[in-house]
Design a protein around this motif. Structure first.
Motif, mmCIF file in Angstrom:
data_model
loop_
_atom_site.group_PDB
_atom_site.id
_atom_site.type_symbol
_atom_site.label_atom_id
_atom_site.label_comp_id
_atom_site.label_asym_id
_atom_site.label_seq_id
_atom_site.Cartn_x
_atom_site.Cartn_y
_atom_site.Cartn_z
ATOM 1 N N VAL A 27 79.388 -6.640 -30.036
ATOM 2 C CA VAL A 27 78.915 -7.459 -28.922
ATOM 3 C C VAL A 27 79.609 -8.822 -28.981
ATOM 4 C CG1 VAL A 27 76.919 -8.552 -27.844
ATOM 5 C CG2 VAL A 27 76.684 -6.289 -28.889
ATOM 6 N N THR A 28 80.349 -9.159 -27.936
ATOM 7 C CA THR A 28 81.015 -10.457 -27.843
ATOM 8 C C THR A 28 80.742 -11.056 -26.470
ATOM 9 O OG1 THR A 28 83.068 -9.451 -27.033
ATOM 10 C CG2 THR A 28 82.857 -9.767 -29.408
ATOM 11 N N TYR A 29 80.979 -12.355 -26.356
ATOM 12 C CA TYR A 29 80.698 -13.057 -25.105
ATOM 13 C C TYR A 29 81.940 -13.286 -24.267
ATOM 14 C CZ TYR A 29 76.291 -13.897 -27.473
ATOM 15 O OH TYR A 29 75.095 -13.716 -28.132
ATOM 16 N N ASP A 30 83.111 -13.064 -24.828
ATOM 17 C CA ASP A 30 84.359 -13.254 -24.092
ATOM 18 C C ASP A 30 85.360 -12.235 -24.609
ATOM 19 O OD1 ASP A 30 86.635 -14.036 -22.799
ATOM 20 O OD2 ASP A 30 86.514 -16.153 -23.353
ATOM 21 N N THR A 31 85.493 -11.117 -23.889
ATOM 22 C CA THR A 31 86.350 -10.030 -24.353
ATOM 23 C C THR A 31 87.834 -10.363 -24.226
ATOM 24 O OG1 THR A 31 86.158 -8.992 -22.161
ATOM 25 C CG2 THR A 31 84.642 -8.249 -23.879
ATOM 26 N N ASP A 32 88.176 -11.459 -23.570
ATOM 27 C CA ASP A 32 89.568 -11.893 -23.539
ATOM 28 C C ASP A 32 89.930 -12.693 -24.782
ATOM 29 O OD1 ASP A 32 90.328 -10.726 -21.170
ATOM 30 O OD2 ASP A 32 89.740 -12.438 -19.944
ATOM 31 N N ARG A 33 88.918 -13.118 -25.527
ATOM 32 C CA ARG A 33 89.141 -13.934 -26.712
ATOM 33 C C ARG A 33 88.848 -13.184 -28.008
ATOM 34 N NH1 ARG A 33 88.886 -19.398 -26.423
ATOM 35 N NH2 ARG A 33 89.401 -19.222 -28.624
ATOM 36 N N ARG A 34 87.856 -12.297 -28.021
ATOM 37 C CA ARG A 34 87.521 -11.595 -29.261
ATOM 38 C C ARG A 34 86.810 -10.278 -28.955
ATOM 39 N NH1 ARG A 34 85.724 -14.643 -34.734
ATOM 40 N NH2 ARG A 34 86.247 -12.944 -36.157
ATOM 41 N N VAL A 35 87.270 -9.226 -29.603
ATOM 42 C CA VAL A 35 86.656 -7.905 -29.464
ATOM 43 C C VAL A 35 86.684 -7.216 -30.818
ATOM 44 C CG1 VAL A 35 87.205 -7.576 -27.006
ATOM 45 C CG2 VAL A 35 88.891 -6.937 -28.755
ATOM 46 N N GLY A 36 85.812 -6.238 -30.996
ATOM 47 C CA GLY A 36 85.769 -5.497 -32.255
ATOM 48 C C GLY A 36 85.145 -4.137 -32.061
ATOM 49 N N CYS A 37 85.286 -3.291 -33.064
ATOM 50 C CA CYS A 37 84.695 -1.952 -33.013
ATOM 51 C C CYS A 37 84.466 -1.472 -34.442
ATOM 52 C CB CYS A 37 85.635 -0.984 -32.291
ATOM 53 S SG CYS A 37 84.884 0.644 -31.917
ATOM 54 N N HIS A 38 83.402 -0.692 -34.651
ATOM 55 C CA HIS A 38 83.186 -0.119 -35.978
ATOM 56 C C HIS A 38 82.804 1.358 -35.865
ATOM 57 C CE1 HIS A 38 78.970 -1.405 -35.071
ATOM 58 N NE2 HIS A 38 78.665 -0.322 -35.748
ATOM 59 N N TRP A 39 83.181 2.067 -36.914
ATOM 60 C CA TRP A 39 82.934 3.498 -37.016
ATOM 61 C C TRP A 39 82.273 3.771 -38.367
ATOM 62 C CZ3 TRP A 39 87.290 1.137 -35.387
ATOM 63 C CH2 TRP A 39 87.837 1.489 -34.145
ATOM 64 N N LYS A 40 81.451 4.809 -38.425
ATOM 65 C CA LYS A 40 80.805 5.171 -39.695
ATOM 66 C C LYS A 40 80.579 6.671 -39.757
ATOM 67 C CE LYS A 40 77.006 3.915 -42.793
ATOM 68 N NZ LYS A 40 75.851 3.021 -43.007
ATOM 69 N N SER A 41 80.926 7.245 -40.901
ATOM 70 C CA SER A 41 80.643 8.659 -41.144
ATOM 71 C C SER A 41 79.920 8.778 -42.477
ATOM 72 C CB SER A 41 81.943 9.481 -41.170
ATOM 73 O OG SER A 41 82.761 9.105 -42.256
ATOM 74 N N GLU A 42 78.904 9.618 -42.511
ATOM 75 C CA GLU A 42 78.066 9.750 -43.707
ATOM 76 C C GLU A 42 78.010 11.197 -44.162
ATOM 77 O OE1 GLU A 42 74.612 6.581 -43.702
ATOM 78 O OE2 GLU A 42 74.613 7.661 -41.793
ATOM 79 N N ALA A 43 77.935 11.350 -45.476
ATOM 80 C CA ALA A 43 77.788 12.663 -46.115
ATOM 81 C C ALA A 43 76.868 12.476 -47.307
ATOM 82 C CB ALA A 43 79.143 13.205 -46.551
ATOM 83 N N PRO A 44 76.342 13.578 -47.864
ATOM 84 C CA PRO A 44 75.439 13.447 -49.009
ATOM 85 C C PRO A 44 76.058 12.726 -50.204
ATOM 86 C CG PRO A 44 75.293 15.640 -48.067
ATOM 87 C CD PRO A 44 76.445 14.971 -47.399
ATOM 88 N N ASP A 45 77.384 12.859 -50.384
ATOM 89 C CA ASP A 45 78.000 12.273 -51.576
ATOM 90 C C ASP A 45 78.641 10.908 -51.337
ATOM 91 O OD1 ASP A 45 79.909 13.376 -49.937
ATOM 92 O OD2 ASP A 45 81.226 13.987 -51.597
#
Length: 293
Positions: free
Chosen positions: A85-103
């Motif tokens: 979540v950003t307030y100015d997508t022309d100045r700063r943007v981001g993304c995250h990914w996550k994968s989970e397993a038992p180990d």
């Protein structure tokens, strides 16, 4: 009293006004020979790409290996990522990914920051260099490539002040890697498991076996206009430990941050530092190429 015709009086007034303003119609306060200072050049980048689409599916499959074992609909959800979540997508943007397993679990976070200088005498590139240098200094690193353009000679560059490490740095990003107790990381755990095979790595050739220097936090060559890598092992919760490898680089007036984290479920298992570093650097090179398109 002498009579002056109206036409002659008007001509005298015009001559008087012209004489008071000087020749050529220049303003009274103008200074002959004064040069006009040109505004600094704008940055190369005026917009930012969509971060959640910046990483190719093939790269995500390599960075999030567990996701490949999930059902197709769940895989799609993992690979889509979640935008920051950003307030100015022309100045700063981001993304995250996550994968989970038992180990174990893997988390990837990328951040694009487009730096704009509001000082007409300072270019966007120079301002971005200043921001990058603060991040590099806060990580305890410095390099000639991080020096301002006016002081490119590394031998003339003054060493950073110890107090400068209090500045904001790559660890201050609001992403998944800021979770998991970085503040509780004891001094000396940074890269502490690269000492001769605890996590499968071996000492560098010619070393005494105390640590593999090639895996320590360091500046990186041939990556954008300046880059560095940080490697941090922290304790998450009461037992598990996670490792976060960060790669930060600058390309013109954009600063890119990659944070790649692995957290095993068992406390006796430590993430492989070399593997995480190799994957994070590989992604960084792909992102540099994407900005060059």
């Amino acid at each position: 009293m002498a009579y002056v015709p109206g036409t002659a009086l008007l001509a005298a007034l015009v001559v008087g006004c012209s004489a008071s303003t000087g020749t050529g119609g220049s303003a009274p306060d103008s200074k002959p020979g004064e040069a006009t200072v040109a505004a600094a050049a704008p940055g190369k980048y005026r917009t930012l790409p969509d971060p959640c689409r910046a990483v190719a599916p093939s790269a995500l499959k390599d960075l999030l290996p567990v996701a490949a074992e999930l059902p197709e609909d769940q895989q799609k959800k993992v690979y889509e990522g979640t935008a920051t979540v950003t307030y100015d997508t022309d100045r700063r943007v981001g993304c995250h990914w996550k994968s989970e397993a038992p180990d174990s679990s893997h988390t990837l976070f990328i951040d694009f920051e487009r730096v704009v200088s509001y000082d007409p005498s300072v270019s966007d590139d120079d301002r971005a260099r200043e921001v990058y240098v603060k991040k590099e200094t806060a990580a305890g690193l410095s390099s000639p490539s991080a020096a301002p353009s006016s002081t490119k000679d590394a031998e003339k560059q003054a060493p950073p002040s110890p107090d400068s490490t209090s500045d904001s740095a790559s660890h201050a990003l609001s992403g998944p890697a800021s979770e998991g107790g970085k503040a509780d990381d004891p001094a000396g755990e940074k890269g502490s498991d690269t000492d001769g095979g605890t996590d499968g790595s071996t000492g560098s050739a010619g070393s005494t076996g105390s640590a593999d220097e090639s895996l320590l936090p360091r500046t990186l060559d041939n990556l954008g206009d300046g880059a560095f890598l940080d490697d941090l092992l922290t304790r998450a919760g009461s037992t598990a430990q996670n490792r976060t490898v960060s790669v930060v680089f600058r390309t013109s007036n954009v600063i890119v941050t990659i944070e790649y984290t692995e957290q095993p479920a068992v406390s006796t298992v430590l993430p492989d530092s070399k593997e995480l570093q190799d994957k994070a650097q590989s992604l960084a090179r792909k992102l540099v190429d994407k900005f060059s398109e």
